[in-house]
Design a protein around this motif. Sequence first.
Motif, PDB file in Angstrom:
ATOM      1  N   ASN A  35       0.827  -1.213   0.000  1.00  0.00           N
ATOM      2  CA  ASN A  35       0.000   0.000   0.000  1.00  0.00           C
ATOM      3  C   ASN A  35       0.859   1.262   0.000  1.00  0.00           C
ATOM      4  O   ASN A  35       0.578   2.218  -0.725  1.00  0.00           O
ATOM      5  CB  ASN A  35      -0.953   0.000   1.191  1.00  0.00           C
ATOM      6  N   ALA A  36       1.923   1.250   0.805  1.00  0.00           N
ATOM      7  CA  ALA A  36       2.814   2.408   0.858  1.00  0.00           C
ATOM      8  C   ALA A  36       3.525   2.609  -0.479  1.00  0.00           C
ATOM      9  O   ALA A  36       3.672   3.744  -0.946  1.00  0.00           O
ATOM     10  CB  ALA A  36       3.835   2.229   1.973  1.00  0.00           C
ATOM     11  N   ASN A  38       2.475   1.642  -3.497  1.00  0.00           N
ATOM     12  CA  ASN A  38       1.504   2.124  -4.481  1.00  0.00           C
ATOM     13  C   ASN A  38       1.136   3.587  -4.231  1.00  0.00           C
ATOM     14  O   ASN A  38       0.980   4.361  -5.175  1.00  0.00           O
ATOM     15  CB  ASN A  38       0.260   1.242  -4.479  1.00  0.00           C
ATOM     16  N   ARG A  39       1.017   3.971  -2.970  1.00  0.00           N
ATOM     17  CA  ARG A  39       0.705   5.356  -2.620  1.00  0.00           C
ATOM     18  C   ARG A  39       1.840   6.290  -3.082  1.00  0.00           C
ATOM     19  O   ARG A  39       1.600   7.359  -3.646  1.00  0.00           O
ATOM     20  CB  ARG A  39       0.483   5.471  -1.108  1.00  0.00           C
ATOM     21  N   CYS A  40       3.075   5.859  -2.869  1.00  0.00           N
ATOM     22  CA  CYS A  40       4.227   6.667  -3.290  1.00  0.00           C
ATOM     23  C   CYS A  40       4.247   6.824  -4.812  1.00  0.00           C
ATOM     24  O   CYS A  40       4.504   7.922  -5.321  1.00  0.00           O
ATOM     25  CB  CYS A  40       5.521   6.018  -2.816  1.00  0.00           C
ATOM     26  N   PHE A  42       1.727   6.818  -6.787  1.00  0.00           N
ATOM     27  CA  PHE A  42       0.655   7.758  -7.126  1.00  0.00           C
ATOM     28  C   PHE A  42       1.084   9.202  -6.838  1.00  0.00           C
ATOM     29  O   PHE A  42       0.923  10.085  -7.667  1.00  0.00           O
ATOM     30  CB  PHE A  42      -0.610   7.401  -6.337  1.00  0.00           C
ATOM     31  N   GLU A  43       1.667   9.406  -5.656  1.00  0.00           N
ATOM     32  CA  GLU A  43       2.061  10.753  -5.240  1.00  0.00           C
ATOM     33  C   GLU A  43       3.188  11.333  -6.097  1.00  0.00           C
ATOM     34  O   GLU A  43       3.309  12.550  -6.204  1.00  0.00           O
ATOM     35  CB  GLU A  43       2.489  10.740  -3.773  1.00  0.00           C
ATOM     36  N   LYS A  47       1.291   6.757 -11.157  1.00  0.00           N
ATOM     37  CA  LYS A  47       0.144   5.961 -10.706  1.00  0.00           C
ATOM     38  C   LYS A  47      -0.129   4.739 -11.584  1.00  0.00           C
ATOM     39  O   LYS A  47      -0.859   3.846 -11.188  1.00  0.00           O
ATOM     40  CB  LYS A  47      -1.102   6.826 -10.603  1.00  0.00           C
ATOM     41  N   GLN A  50       1.375  -0.076 -10.189  1.00  0.00           N
ATOM     42  CA  GLN A  50       0.667  -0.527  -8.998  1.00  0.00           C
ATOM     43  C   GLN A  50       0.950  -2.003  -8.772  1.00  0.00           C
ATOM     44  O   GLN A  50       0.739  -2.823  -9.660  1.00  0.00           O
ATOM     45  CB  GLN A  50      -0.845  -0.312  -9.152  1.00  0.00           C
TER      46      GLN A  50
END
Length: 65
Positions: A35-36, A38-40, A42-43, A47, A50
Amino acid sequence: EKLKEFELKYLKNLEDDIEKRDWLKFQKDYDKATNACNRCHFETGHKYIQYQLPANPPSLLRMGK
């Protein structure tokens, strides 16, 4: 900087879980790390990258000894 933080916060836990052979904790920590990650992505404008576990392992994967 972000990669080093990720290594210290998530990969170290996974390494410890493997050494302790704690599968349940590994699963939880793996989910947190994924999750971390994938979040990074995206940020940081990536994105389209994944990570996700497949529903089933590859057919050629041999588990065990």
